[in-house]
Motif scaffolding. Structure first.
Motif, short mmCIF file in Angstrom:
data_model
loop_
_atom_site.label_atom_id
_atom_site.label_comp_id
_atom_site.label_asym_id
_atom_site.label_seq_id
_atom_site.Cartn_x
_atom_site.Cartn_y
_atom_site.Cartn_z
N PHE B 40 -33.35 13.32 8.98
CA PHE B 40 -32.67 12.51 7.96
C PHE B 40 -32.75 13.28 6.64
CE2 PHE B 40 -37.12 11.44 7.77
CZ PHE B 40 -37.39 11.21 6.43
N ASP B 41 -32.04 12.81 5.65
CA ASP B 41 -32.02 13.51 4.37
C ASP B 41 -33.29 13.16 3.59
OD1 ASP B 41 -31.66 14.57 1.88
OD2 ASP B 41 -29.72 13.62 1.52
N ALA B 42 -34.27 14.05 3.69
CA ALA B 42 -35.55 13.81 3.02
C ALA B 42 -35.65 14.64 1.74
CB ALA B 42 -36.70 14.17 3.97
N SER B 43 -34.52 15.19 1.29
CA SER B 43 -34.58 16.18 0.20
C SER B 43 -35.19 15.65 -1.08
CB SER B 43 -33.18 16.74 -0.07
OG SER B 43 -32.31 15.69 -0.43
N PHE B 45 -37.52 13.09 -1.11
CA PHE B 45 -38.84 12.49 -0.87
C PHE B 45 -39.90 13.41 -1.47
CE2 PHE B 45 -38.54 9.03 2.44
CZ PHE B 45 -37.17 8.90 2.40
N LYS B 46 -41.08 12.85 -1.65
CA LYS B 46 -42.16 13.68 -2.20
C LYS B 46 -42.51 14.79 -1.23
CE LYS B 46 -44.77 10.06 -3.90
NZ LYS B 46 -46.07 9.56 -4.35
N THR B 47 -42.37 14.52 0.06
CA THR B 47 -42.56 15.54 1.09
C THR B 47 -41.24 15.73 1.82
OG1 THR B 47 -44.86 14.94 1.38
CG2 THR B 47 -43.82 16.12 3.19
N THR B 48 -40.82 16.96 1.97
CA THR B 48 -39.49 17.23 2.55
C THR B 48 -39.58 17.96 3.89
OG1 THR B 48 -39.36 19.33 1.39
CG2 THR B 48 -38.47 17.40 0.24
N PHE B 49 -40.78 18.12 4.42
CA PHE B 49 -40.93 18.93 5.63
C PHE B 49 -41.83 18.21 6.64
CE2 PHE B 49 -45.28 20.21 4.73
CZ PHE B 49 -45.35 20.00 3.37
N ALA B 50 -41.75 18.67 7.88
CA ALA B 50 -42.53 18.09 8.97
C ALA B 50 -42.44 19.03 10.16
CB ALA B 50 -41.99 16.72 9.33
N ALA B 51 -43.18 18.69 11.21
CA ALA B 51 -43.11 19.47 12.45
C ALA B 51 -42.31 18.66 13.46
CB ALA B 51 -44.52 19.77 12.97
N ILE B 211 -41.49 10.63 11.93
CA ILE B 211 -40.61 11.42 11.07
C ILE B 211 -39.31 10.64 10.91
CG2 ILE B 211 -39.55 13.67 10.69
CD1 ILE B 211 -41.63 14.86 12.57
N HIS B 212 -39.40 9.57 10.17
CA HIS B 212 -38.25 8.73 9.83
C HIS B 212 -38.52 8.19 8.43
CE1 HIS B 212 -40.93 5.41 10.89
NE2 HIS B 212 -41.05 5.89 12.10
N VAL B 216 -42.29 8.45 6.49
CA VAL B 216 -42.58 9.37 5.38
C VAL B 216 -42.85 8.56 4.11
CG1 VAL B 216 -41.73 11.32 4.02
CG2 VAL B 216 -41.23 11.20 6.48
N THR B 217 -42.09 7.47 3.92
CA THR B 217 -42.34 6.59 2.76
C THR B 217 -43.77 6.07 2.77
OG1 THR B 217 -40.03 5.90 2.60
CG2 THR B 217 -41.67 4.41 1.67
N GLY B 218 -44.18 5.52 3.90
CA GLY B 218 -45.51 4.92 4.00
C GLY B 218 -46.61 5.92 3.69
N PHE B 219 -46.52 7.11 4.29
CA PHE B 219 -47.57 8.11 4.09
C PHE B 219 -47.50 8.73 2.70
CE2 PHE B 219 -47.69 8.37 8.88
CZ PHE B 219 -48.99 7.90 9.00
#
Lengths: 424, 430
Positions: B40-43, B45-51, B211-212, B216-219
């Motif tokens: 999704f477009d996480a650009s 968010f405070k964190t923009t990356f994941a595995a 990773i949705h 990401v919001t919650g963490f």
């Protein structure tokens, strides 16, 4: 299979239900044939096809927990409020001196379901990120502005393990701690696991059971979309009709059912009142959808308990009041408990309390053994050839000192526990 | 004598590969599965990356993938990894198996919420002037726009139900969701189910994806995630002084646990023996671990006691090692407390440096890593270890895999709410 000799007894009950907030009043209401199912008042359900439920209308967790713990309630959803309040009731009822418990041998296992977020908490964030079109949001705006409008501890309010964790924190329970999430059967699986934990000597004292509330706008909306719910809005008290030929779906409810489960010699050493003993437990999966899973769970529990169907006072059924579930359960009972007694199905009075249901209903049977009077099953009028079980409809004296509790869910998970009443 | 439990099959779907072999060789090579979020477009968010798990198609793993058409990736990963583990075990090709003695215990996560509908419908039912929500308005919109079949799949019991229905597993069927300890706890309880005699074979492990947008919001709100957006591959740095949070991962790890005599009778290949399990609670705070590691120490000690293995014989520790300040410090402290002087001689590593944190699924994948380390005689490194932290002073196998022959391994998993689970797995010695 009795590899271990440590025995597990029930020394306290905590029960929060639409029909009473303690064991005695709960039992009296059931014996009087009352129903706890009413029109929903906790929120406005005006546009839902189902507008009634087994609702607890005046529950406030603050009235149940220690003063020092009240602040913590702010980061808990209603389901978790029910769990911590129910646990406190069970602990009070067990009359245990917490200062004398070995905290590392004090465990908590709960059944829990998916917890709905409280919609108003997300409202400001949603406003900042939406365009006025359903299904359309701007994730960039959410990341930039919306996210910051959500309370910082938001996620922790809804994690399913927070029932057992918050209970462990309130009571300094440092022993084994688990959260089982198998829908309506979760609470009975939790009891079974606690029974095994005591027996394998990993704990001496457990708080176990389940709590759940789906009586909120989001859960009710979602469940109306995929669950087999009765829509008899003009007949709330008659809508849940387990095993009846005219049944047409379940009724949702909310509550908590928590047991203090304790190793026998530990209970005896402190002179605890013993409600009963867990004698046997079994779990299975009804993959063929013909009730054979129920039969296998029952057989395993009876075998471990060394109890024959004829030794049982009654069967405490799951009795969901859907076409499919009751038919399967009845088939499973007929196969597994031939020569056994009749069935009570308390969802007729309470609705389906989700993860709380099995242990709430189990407590009803425990109270029946204690008081000598078994409640009957409401709303059973038309026997169904597809459910050839004897349904106990009127309250009657208890005749024997054992019962079996059955629990299942619609996807196939099943469990059964055999309980003998106290004193031992 | 209690019943012995052996591992006879393993399967994994991870950010570092769709099989155990691919995953393990990538771990040994120090490769990273971490990159910008594409789901999704996480650009912003405070964190923009994941595995993320790459190019996954369930149809490549199972016949009849349409059963999972409405499921989230969590259930689909579980199905794929279960198929791999079952094939690997040869269980269904070795004659008659009593399905009633074959159960499931997973530590699997929730399904994926319909974020766009949820948020847009809340906004439509919200009156910013009065700051009140119109619930009947939300109900009406929800009934129109939420998709029932997908909503049903979010429920927490559906993953194990699909597995039981699809693979014909008629024994005990459980899922636990104890945050980041879930799949380790599931494996431990599956062991206990076999030990007690409630089943002979258990499919166990876990699957998860957070990773949705909600995940990401919650963490991010909890400030638990690394925000090292400029260089994702270097973001997860367990035990390094400059660690700044964990990296979200996703995937599934599954194992076939089998009672030893049952496995022997059918001539199964035995990978390893499960020897120790324990679980405790910190009973401290929902957000933080106990600062002195009270729960973690009792848990590690309990699992080692359960295994009967002397601590000095534990040859490798696969750490929880999340790369958060608190976890890595408290975990180090706890290992030292239980292992004493031997702590400094015991190699410890965190594969989360490469794979991120698979949340509920992490423990299962990490246990599989322990098994492979014993079988292949080489232990994966902790990558991105650059600046030692005086409070984290163990041998973390920095940056390069190390040969060695551990006979017994410890795997730790700790979770929000104060959940602790430890497992001990041992080389099979007949």
């Amino acid at each position: 299979m009795a590899v271990f000799s440590r025995r597990a007894v029930i020394t306290g009950v905590g029960v929060l239900t639409p029909l009473g907030m303690d064991g005695n009043s709960f039992h009296s209401a059931l014996v009087a044939g009352k129903s706890g199912i009413t029109p929903i008042t906790n929120f406005d359900p005006a546009n839902l096809p189902v507008r009634f439920a087994g609702e607890i209308s005046d529950f406030d967790a603050k009235n149940f927990v220690d003063k020092k713990d009240r602040k913590a309630l702010r980061v808990m959803a209603r389901t978790i409020h029910l769990a911590v309040a129910g646990a406190q009731c069970a602990l009070n009822d067990a009359k245990v001196d917490k200062t004398k418990l070995d905290k590392t041998r004090f465990g908590v296992v709960f059944g829990a379901g998916l917890i709905a977020v409280e919609l108003p908490e997300l409202a400001e964030a949603a406003r900042l990120s939406a365009h006025g079109q359903p299904g359309n949001i701007d994730l960039k705006m959410w990341g930039e502005k919306g996210l910051g409008a959500v309370p910082p501890l938001w996620m922790l309010k809804y994690l399913p393990n927070m029932l057992a964790c918050q209970v462990s924190i309130f009571h300094d329970a440092q022993g084994p701690n688990n959260s089982i999430t198998q829908s309506d059967v979760a609470g009975l699986l939790a009891l079974g696991e606690s029974f095994r934990i005591l027996s394998r000597n990993h704990a001496d004292f457990m708080l176990t059971g389940g709590a759940e509330s789906k009586i909120n706008p989001l859960s009710m909306t979602r469940h109306c979309l995929f669950e087999d719910l009765s829509r008899e809005n003009d007949n709330p008290q008659g809508a849940s009709r387990p095993f009846d030929a005219t049944r047409n779906g379940m009724v949702l409810g909310e509550g908590a059912g928590v047991l203090a489960l304790e190793e026998l010699t530990h209970a005896q050493a402190r002179g605890a009142k013993i409600y009963g003993e867990v004698l046997g437990f079994g779990a299975a999966f009804d993959q063929k959808k013909d009730g054979s899973g129920v039969t296998r769970a029952l057989n395993a529990a009876l075998k471990e308990a060394r109890v024959a169907p004829a030794d049982l006072d009654h069967i405490n059924g799951h009795g969901l009041s859907t076409r499919d579930s009751d038919r399967r359960e009845a088939a499973g009972i007929c196969q597994g408990l031939a020569g056994g007694p009749g069935v009570i199905a308390l969802k007729a009075s309470l609705g389906n309390l989700g993860a709380a249901g099995a242990t709430v209903e189990l407590i009803a049977s425990l109270m029946a053994l204690e008081k000598g009077v078994l409640p009957g099953t409401r709303n059973y009028q038309h026997p169904d050839a597809e459910c050839p079980v004897e349904v106990i409809t009127a309250a009657r004296p208890v005749k024997k000192n054992c019962f079996v509790k059955i629990s299942m869910d619609q996807t196939g998970q099943c469990a059964a526990a055999v309980i003998r009443g106290g004193p031992l | 004598m209690r019943r012995r439990i052996v591992i006879t099959g393993m399967g994994a779907v991870t950010p570092l590969g769709h099989s155990v072999q691919e995953m393990f060789s990538n771990l040994l090579a120090g490769k990273s599965g971490i990159g910008p979020i594409t789901r999704f477009d996480a650009s912003k968010f405070k964190t923009t990356f994941a595995a993320e798990v790459k190019s996954f198609d369930l149809g490549n793993f199972v016949i009849g993938a349409s059963r999972w058409a409405n499921s989230g990736v969590n259930s689909q990963f579980a199905a794929a990894a279960t198929q791999l583990a079952l094939d690997d075990s040869g269980l269904f090709s070795s004659g008659q198996i009593d399905r009633a003695r074959l159960g499931v215990y997973l530590g699997s996560g929730e399904g994926i919420q319909d974020f766009p509908n949820m948020i847009s419908l809340i906004a439509l039912a919200y009156n910013p002037q009065t700051r009140k929500m119109d619930f009947p308005c939300f109900e009406k919109l929800g009934l129109e726009h939420f998709k029932g079949a997908q909503e049903a799949e979010q429920e927490l019991h559906t993953t194990t139900a699909h597995l039981a229905n699809h693979f014909g597993l008629e024994g005990p069927n459980y899922n636990c969701l104890t945050a980041c300890a879930a799949s380790s706890q599931a494996i431990g309880e599956a062991m206990e189910i076999i030990r007690y005699g409630d089943a002979d074979v258990m499919i166990t492990g876990g699957s998860h994806s957070m990773i949705h947008p909600f995940g990401v919001t919650g963490f991010n709100l909890l400030t638990a995630l690394s925000e090292f957006n400029q260089d994702p591959v270097r973001a997860s740095r367990p035990f390094d002084l400059n660690r700044d949070g964990f990296v979200l991962g996703e995937g599934a790890g599954m194992l076939v646990l089998e009672e030893f005599e049952h496995a022997k009778k059918r001539g199964a290949r035995i990978y390893a023996e499960m020897t120790g399990y324990f679980s405790t609670a910190d009973a401290f705070r929902v957000t933080d671990s106990h600062p002195e590691g009270r729960g973690a120490i009792a848990c590690i000690a309990g699992a080692i006691r359960d295994s009967g293995v002397p601590v000095e014989d534990i040859g490798y520790i696969n750490a929880h090692g999340t790369s958060t300040q608190v976890n890595d410090k408290v975990e180090t402290l706890s290992i030292k407390k239980v292992f004493g002087a031997h702590a400094y001689k015991t190699p410890v590593s965190s594969i989360k440096s490469m794979m991120g944190h698979l949340i509920a699924a992490a423990g299962a994948v990490e246990l599989i890593t322990c098994v492979e380390a014993m079988r292949q005689g080489i232990m994966p490194p902790t990558m991105n270890y650059e600046t030692p932290d005086p409070e984290c002073d163990l041998d973390y196998i920095p940056n390069k895999a190390r040969e060695g022959k551990p006979r017994h391994c410890l795997s730790n998993s700790f979770g929000f709410g104060g959940q602790n689970t430890s497992l001990v797995v041992s080389a099979f010695s007949g």
